[in-house]
Design an enzyme around this catalytic site. Structure first.
Site, short mmCIF file in Angstrom:
data_model
loop_
_atom_site.label_atom_id
_atom_site.label_comp_id
_atom_site.label_asym_id
_atom_site.label_seq_id
_atom_site.Cartn_x
_atom_site.Cartn_y
_atom_site.Cartn_z
N LYS A 92 -35.27 15.80 42.31
CA LYS A 92 -35.83 15.82 43.66
C LYS A 92 -37.31 16.14 43.62
O LYS A 92 -37.78 16.81 42.70
CB LYS A 92 -35.09 16.88 44.49
CG LYS A 92 -35.35 16.85 45.98
CD LYS A 92 -34.49 17.89 46.68
CE LYS A 92 -34.65 17.81 48.20
NZ LYS A 92 -36.02 18.08 48.64
N GLY A 93 -38.07 15.66 44.58
CA GLY A 93 -39.49 15.96 44.62
C GLY A 93 -39.76 17.46 44.68
O GLY A 93 -39.11 18.18 45.43
N VAL A 141 -39.40 19.79 42.26
CA VAL A 141 -38.59 20.72 41.45
C VAL A 141 -39.20 21.00 40.09
O VAL A 141 -38.76 21.90 39.38
CB VAL A 141 -37.14 20.20 41.27
CG1 VAL A 141 -36.43 20.11 42.60
CG2 VAL A 141 -37.12 18.87 40.54
N ASP A 173 -43.98 7.40 39.10
CA ASP A 173 -44.08 7.97 40.44
C ASP A 173 -45.40 7.55 41.08
O ASP A 173 -46.46 7.81 40.51
CB ASP A 173 -43.99 9.50 40.34
CG ASP A 173 -43.85 10.17 41.70
OD1 ASP A 173 -44.15 9.52 42.73
OD2 ASP A 173 -43.45 11.35 41.74
#
Length: 313
Positions: free
Chosen positions: A11-12, A14, A40
């Protein structure tokens, strides 16, 4: 030595980029020629390594470590130009301008960037593996990652359908125009080449001896749920996630009342992680007192990556 491939997802926010950077740094320090790739769109690896951002270019970070940040816009243009090149000689001259116009419109459609990024990843996996001992992909947040990783499977099925339709069309044309004589079909050959390429990547992604998946999460509700879904989805496509990195774990010692309460909540999540990912290798990274800003910070983070030996084979 066979090149080992690593996908780091999560997840973004982390800490997956930090984990990917630390893993790449460790490998390069161990003498492995390492390529670190960011898929990304919100790149930050160049910042982590204190390098000037150069999207779409290979950046030498230090001896044995090279960084490459994909530029989705640039890759999309390149991808569409490749398609245009493939269309040469297959379309009437009077139609080519309209075909190009339609392809330019496609470049801004949903999924075009995804396909272009996947095309570049495919090229790296197939054509550049012989140059490196390790290739590490720092992927976009979980949903994007899953779509990229399952594309070879989905596009392989789609390609089979296209090939079958094209074969039937060619047979019909041969019967009608060439008295049944089989003629070469350049479109069919292009589709066959792409099918072979997708099949090669699909087999590589499913090869647990050379391809490894790491998911990073924080001991919190949403990252746990998202990671669980991602692991299950990859498993359904034959890709086994063996390693879970649990980042930002609150240390036990010297906690004031606020942090003691936070730690109590965290313990329940840590227990949940152990239960949900009981057959995975769990690696715990403590909550650090400072941000990761330099090579020395990355090196300090890397020391906490107690990963299984199979990751370094």
């Amino acid at each position: 030595m066979t090149c080992q491939v690593y996908f780091v997802g999560g997840k973004g926010g982390v800490g997956k980029s930090t984990t990917a950077a630390a893993l790449a740094y460790r490998f390069s320090k161990e003498g492995k020629n390492t390529l670190l790739v960011s898929t990304d769109p919100a790149h930050n690896l160049a910042d982590l390594f204190q390098q000037k951002e150069k999207k779409g270019q290979y950046i030498p970070v230090q001896n044995g470590l090279t960084l490459f940040e994909l530029d989705p816009d640039q890759e999309t243009v390149h991808y569409i130009n490749q398609v245009k090149e493939n269309m040469k000689g297959l379309v009437k001259a009077t139609m080519i301008d309209e075909v190009h116009r339609q392809l330019d419109l496609v470049s801004s459609s949903p999924g075009a960037q995804e396909a272009a990024v996947f095309e570049r990843m495919t090229t790296i996996l197939i054509e550049e593996r012989n140059k490196y001992d390790a290739i590490i992909f720092d992927t976009a947040p979980t949903g994007h990652t899953i779509r990229l990783l399952v594309l070879p499977e989905l596009m392989g099925i789609w390609m089979d359908g296209l090939l079958e339709r094209r074969r039937k069309v060619q047979e019909n044309y041969s019967q009608l125009l060439y008295d049944g004589e089989v003629r070469e079909d350049p479109i069919y050959e292009v589709l066959q080449r792409r099918k072979r390429k997708f099949a090669q990547v699909r087999e590589l992604l499913k090869d647990s001896e050379t391809t490894h998946f790491l998911f990073v999460l924080n001991p919190e509700r949403l990252p746990i749920l998202e990671t669980k879904k991602a692991v299950e989805q990859l498993q359904s496509f034959g890709m086994n996630v063996k390693i879970i990195v649990v980042n930002k774990v609150i240390p036990e010692a010297n906690l004031d009342s606020f942090w003691s309460k936070r730690k109590e909540v965290e313990r329940a999540y840590l227990d949940e992680i152990k239960t949900i990912f009981s057959i995975k290798h769990l690696c715990y990274i403590p909550l650090l007192s400072n941000d990761i800003r330099s090579l020395s910070d990355i090196e300090a983070y890397a020391k906490y990556l107690e990963l299984p030996e199979m990751l370094y084979s």
